[in-house]
Write an enzyme that holds these catalytic residues in place. Sequence first.
Site, PDB file in Angstrom:
ATOM      1  N   HIS A  76       1.153 -10.142   0.453  1.00 56.86           N
ATOM      2  CA  HIS A  76       1.851  -9.348   0.493  1.00 56.86           C
ATOM      3  C   HIS A  76       2.858  -9.364  -1.045  1.00 56.86           C
ATOM      4  O   HIS A  76       2.896  -8.558  -1.867  1.00 56.86           O
ATOM      5  CB  HIS A  76       2.518  -8.629   1.342  1.00 56.86           C
ATOM      6  N   HIS A 136      -0.586  -5.105  11.243  1.00 61.30           N
ATOM      7  CA  HIS A 136      -0.605  -4.600   9.609  1.00 61.30           C
ATOM      8  C   HIS A 136       0.224  -6.032   8.812  1.00 61.30           C
ATOM      9  O   HIS A 136       0.851  -6.965   9.633  1.00 61.30           O
ATOM     10  CB  HIS A 136       0.547  -3.531   9.193  1.00 61.30           C
TER      11      HIS A 136
END
Length: 274
Positions: free
Chosen positions: A41, A5
């Site tokens: 992110h 991830h």
Amino acid sequence: WIMGHMVNAIEQVDEFLNLGANAIEFDIDFDKDGIAQITHHGIPCDCGRKCTKKAIFTEYLDNIRQVTTPDDPKFREQLVLLALDLKLQRISSAKAYRAGEDVAKKLLDHYWQRGNSRARAYILLNIPSVEDYEFIRAFKDTLKNEGYESYNDKVGINFTGNEDLDKIRDVLEILGIHKQVWQADGITSCFARGTERLKEALEKRDTPGYNYINKVYAWTLVRKSIMRRSLRLGVDGVMSNNPDRVIKVLKEKEFADKFRLATYNDNPWEKFRG
């Protein structure tokens, strides 16, 4: 499939592969005009993770092309799936089509190299909401217009916003997509999540003739107890900050004979028939 991830820095690719991942997820950040700029992110992100690692998107693609090309010095055989987490929620929905064009062209130029690359990974387009479906239309239009429609065979679709599954089906129907569909269910690792929607997705996946879910994965799992729960339900994949923990769980007696790591020979668009 074990998805590492938030693998947004180039140096993190080997880090997550060394932990056991056979797939990686990275975030694509756009400018206000829908042009893909960086893998990033941003804050907030998962508990215990640094949210600010990043790379220039095209440079990231150049590197990952090498990592997934047989006989390249950087080649890692285990990496078979790339999940592009498209941060479309940060731009106007009116720019979703432009974003789809741009990502398709950058993949053509930097990953597939318009037929000159032997990079072999499958691509999963993670779309945050059904409202952004014009991204998918643009992506497919661009491959067709550029003369590389055959690459559609390597590309799957996944809506990640935990939206109503029937609404997702309706959008896929509008787009004429009846195959190569994954369904994610999950929440940031900071919070707990029930299994009601996950079970519904798995039930639809296993329904004969239902063509709108081929694979289901749960995210973002860090606790072994939640990994076990998801495996017992029959997920096809797990997204985790800790691939090594997933590996350990898979080796446990309960799961060792039921699951194995996917390889390049496993088609990610086919329903598993056990």
